[in-house]
Design an enzyme around this catalytic site. Structure first.
Site, mmCIF file in Angstrom:
data_model
loop_
_atom_site.group_PDB
_atom_site.id
_atom_site.type_symbol
_atom_site.label_atom_id
_atom_site.label_comp_id
_atom_site.label_asym_id
_atom_site.label_seq_id
_atom_site.Cartn_x
_atom_site.Cartn_y
_atom_site.Cartn_z
ATOM 1 N N ASP A 13 102.924 -42.583 91.926
ATOM 2 C CA ASP A 13 102.578 -43.637 90.976
ATOM 3 C C ASP A 13 103.834 -44.464 90.758
ATOM 4 O O ASP A 13 104.873 -43.916 90.377
ATOM 5 C CB ASP A 13 102.109 -42.996 89.654
ATOM 6 C CG ASP A 13 101.447 -44.010 88.736
ATOM 7 O OD1 ASP A 13 101.933 -45.157 88.674
ATOM 8 O OD2 ASP A 13 100.450 -43.646 88.075
ATOM 9 N N LYS B 64 102.939 -60.382 85.752
ATOM 10 C CA LYS B 64 103.385 -61.084 86.962
ATOM 11 C C LYS B 64 104.556 -62.025 86.672
ATOM 12 O O LYS B 64 105.395 -62.255 87.543
ATOM 13 C CB LYS B 64 102.215 -61.847 87.588
ATOM 14 C CG LYS B 64 101.103 -60.947 88.132
ATOM 15 C CD LYS B 64 101.588 -59.962 89.192
ATOM 16 C CE LYS B 64 100.421 -59.305 89.919
ATOM 17 N NZ LYS B 64 100.855 -58.221 90.834
ATOM 18 N N SER C 32 102.828 -61.146 93.846
ATOM 19 C CA SER C 32 102.594 -61.588 92.476
ATOM 20 C C SER C 32 101.241 -62.308 92.390
ATOM 21 O O SER C 32 100.277 -61.910 93.059
ATOM 22 C CB SER C 32 103.763 -62.490 92.051
ATOM 23 O OG SER C 32 103.688 -62.806 90.689
HETATM 24 C C1 HXC Z 1 90.055 -53.137 78.602
HETATM 25 C C2 HXC Z 1 90.872 -51.296 79.722
HETATM 26 C C3 HXC Z 1 90.048 -51.565 80.841
HETATM 27 C C4 HXC Z 1 89.193 -52.696 80.761
HETATM 28 C C5 HXC Z 1 91.201 -49.788 81.264
HETATM 29 N N1 HXC Z 1 91.569 -50.189 80.038
HETATM 30 N N2 HXC Z 1 90.286 -50.601 81.787
HETATM 31 N N3 HXC Z 1 90.881 -52.067 78.610
HETATM 32 N N4 HXC Z 1 89.238 -53.447 79.634
HETATM 33 N N5 HXC Z 1 88.372 -53.008 81.760
HETATM 34 C C6 HXC Z 1 92.516 -49.540 79.135
HETATM 35 C C7 HXC Z 1 92.108 -48.119 78.806
HETATM 36 O O1 HXC Z 1 91.134 -48.089 77.791
HETATM 37 C C8 HXC Z 1 93.438 -47.544 78.338
HETATM 38 O O2 HXC Z 1 93.774 -47.968 77.048
HETATM 39 C C9 HXC Z 1 94.426 -48.216 79.277
HETATM 40 O O3 HXC Z 1 93.797 -49.419 79.767
HETATM 41 C C10 HXC Z 1 94.782 -47.358 80.454
HETATM 42 O O4 HXC Z 1 93.587 -47.003 81.121
HETATM 43 P P1 HXC Z 1 93.527 -45.821 82.190
HETATM 44 O O5 HXC Z 1 92.182 -45.839 82.807
HETATM 45 O O6 HXC Z 1 94.023 -44.568 81.564
HETATM 46 O O7 HXC Z 1 94.648 -46.300 83.216
HETATM 47 P P2 HXC Z 1 94.900 -45.845 84.681
HETATM 48 O O8 HXC Z 1 94.060 -44.671 85.072
HETATM 49 O O9 HXC Z 1 96.355 -45.722 84.808
HETATM 50 O O10 HXC Z 1 94.359 -47.081 85.555
HETATM 51 C C11 HXC Z 1 95.011 -48.307 85.540
HETATM 52 C C12 HXC Z 1 94.008 -49.449 85.610
HETATM 53 C C13 HXC Z 1 93.044 -49.279 86.786
HETATM 54 C C14 HXC Z 1 94.785 -50.765 85.741
HETATM 55 C C15 HXC Z 1 93.206 -49.477 84.322
HETATM 56 O O11 HXC Z 1 92.098 -50.330 86.815
HETATM 57 C C16 HXC Z 1 93.758 -49.189 88.083
HETATM 58 O O12 HXC Z 1 94.358 -48.181 88.378
HETATM 59 N N6 HXC Z 1 93.719 -50.211 88.925
HETATM 60 C C17 HXC Z 1 94.442 -50.191 90.219
HETATM 61 C C18 HXC Z 1 93.810 -51.080 91.204
HETATM 62 C C19 HXC Z 1 93.756 -52.512 90.749
HETATM 63 O O13 HXC Z 1 93.530 -52.784 89.594
HETATM 64 N N7 HXC Z 1 93.938 -53.420 91.657
HETATM 65 C C20 HXC Z 1 93.750 -54.826 91.338
HETATM 66 C C21 HXC Z 1 94.927 -55.560 91.516
HETATM 67 S S1 HXC Z 1 94.490 -57.254 91.548
HETATM 68 P P3 HXC Z 1 93.529 -47.004 75.731
HETATM 69 O O14 HXC Z 1 94.023 -47.822 74.581
HETATM 70 O O15 HXC Z 1 92.053 -46.755 75.699
HETATM 71 O O16 HXC Z 1 94.318 -45.773 75.952
HETATM 72 C C22 HXC Z 1 95.797 -58.073 90.918
HETATM 73 C C23 HXC Z 1 95.875 -59.547 91.104
HETATM 74 C C24 HXC Z 1 94.804 -60.275 90.452
HETATM 75 O O17 HXC Z 1 96.630 -57.531 90.352
HETATM 76 C C25 HXC Z 1 93.609 -60.441 91.319
HETATM 77 C C26 HXC Z 1 92.380 -60.761 90.586
HETATM 78 C C27 HXC Z 1 91.166 -60.263 91.257
#
Ligand code: HXC
Length: 326
Positions: free
Chosen positions: A81, A190, A172
């Site tokens: 991670d 970003k 980014s």
């Molecule tokens: C609001 C949210 C949420 C949502 C999670 N959280 N999803 N809040 N709306 N949809 C909150 C949770 O409630 C929690 O807060 C906190 O975020 C952490 O959530 P976890 O699920 O414990 O986090 P984690 O398991 O570490 O996952 C991280 C993640 C997940 C970002 C939430 O989506 C992920 O791992 N994504 C990786 C892949 C990804 O996203 N790729 C896209 C990149 S695109 P609380 O307060 O409840 O504890 C990019 C460029 C933009 O970056 C492109 C646009 C398409």
């Protein structure tokens, strides 16, 4: 992707073997964009180490990327991670132990979801900052000494025209140039990524490390965009393109983007090859936007307009969290 012909994932303008003997270390390397970047580097001669959280996905991506060139060495290291410096450092050490060096780094791991401010907890905000901004910092810190070493060993350009070394690249976005509704967390993250890279470019440029950023625009076919494709405005745009007998990715297929087409992962792979090539030897502290001019026209959006007169996709208007790119 592995079945694609070279010209489908990389422009035919690049010369074979330009990265021979170099090693790329890529976080988020199993994702759509970063695996395309890695595939291009490996096709052109590099070996690679890709890093991810999910073991199976990361190892499968490494095997797939390695198929692009006979004899390519591609290692997938899962269970890492980018928020955790120690695991990242161990991965970097393993990369050097197994492949011999780290010459190119791509900090591509990212986290995102769509959320209005009201639905964004402090921990949600922090989570995205930690993955994107702290993750970029950690990646840089875990690899910078290797990049300095590589830059010293492979001064470019040189009489033999051998591949350069010591290149850092962060992936980014363009959202933070204008701001984007429901993306306060990603915009902040970003902006931080760009700032870290720009500062390190000044700090390490004298030591030969060139640090740059690629800011992709809306890219078709990625997991994130596929999820967004369920948004009404995106659907409508695609349907209208279909009526015009055009498809996304073909010039003219996306009237909202000045270049007339959606971005592809190949666009980002090509830009990466340029920035790591000897041709970019004096490009440092630069943000290369690869979005067909989209953000200049309509802000850092997802290929649909943000102007008051234009139609917003439902996910930007509803106030509901409608997708979570996981
Ligand atoms: C609001 C949210 C949420 C949502 C999670 N959280 N999803 N809040 N709306 N949809 C909150 C949770 O409630 C929690 O807060 C906190 O975020 C952490 O959530 P976890 O699920 O414990 O986090 P984690 O398991 O570490 O996952 C991280 C993640 C997940 C970002 C939430 O989506 C992920 O791992 N994504 C990786 C892949 C990804 O996203 N790729 C896209 C990149 S695109 P609380 O307060 O409840 O504890 C990019 C460029 C933009 O970056 C492109 C646009 C398409």
């Amino acid at each position: 992707m592995s079945k694609q012909q070279p010209h489908e994932f990389i422009s035919p303008v690049w010369r074979d073997g330009i990265f021979k003997g170099r090693v790329a270390f890529v976080t988020g390397g199993a994702g759509d964009i970063c695996s395309a970047q890695t595939r291009a580097l490996v096709y052109l001669g590099a070996d690679a180490c890709i890093i991810g959280r999910n073991v199976e996905k990361t190892e499968a991506a490494a095997i797939d990327i390695a198929k692009v060139r006979k004899g390519a060495r591609v290692i997938g290291i899962g269970n890492v991670d980018v928020r955790n410096f120690e695991t990242l450092k161990k991965a970097a050490d393993r990369c050097v132990a197994e492949l011999g060096s780290i010459d190119f780094v791509i900090a591509g791991a990212a986290g995102n979801f769509v959320s209005p401010l009201a639905g964004l907890s402090p921990n949600a905000f922090k989570t995205v900052i930690d993955i994107d901004t702290l993750g970029t910092f950690n990646t840089m810190k875990a690899t910078i000494d290797h990049l300095v070493e590589s830059a010293a060993a492979h001064v470019s350009p040189n009489p033999e025209n051998s591949p350069p070394g010591g290149r850092f690249l962060a992936v980014s976005a363009t959202f933070h140039y204008t701001g984007l509704p429901l993306q306060a967390h990603l915009s902040a993250a970003k902006a931080g990524v760009d700032s870290i890279v720009n500062s390190v470019a000044l700090e390490y440029g004298p030591r030969g490390v060139m640090a740059n950023v690629i800011a992709p625009g809306p890219i078709e076919g990625t997991e994130g965009m596929e999820r967004l494709a369920s948004a009404d405005a995106v659907k409508e745009e695609r349907e209208s393109a279909a009526k015009m007998r055009l498809r996304p990715g073909i010039r003219g297929g996306s009237p909202g983007i000045p270049s007339g087409r959606w971005g592809t992962v190949r666009d980002i792979a090509d830009a990466t090859v340029f920035l790591f090539s000897a041709a970019a030897d004096n490009v440092n502290g630069h943000v290369l936007v690869v979005d067909g001019g989209a953000w200049r026209r309509q802000g850092g959006s997802l290929g649909v307009g943000l102007d008051p007169g234009m139609q917003y996709p439902n996910f930007l208007l509803s106030g509901d969290v409608v997708f979570n790119v996981k």
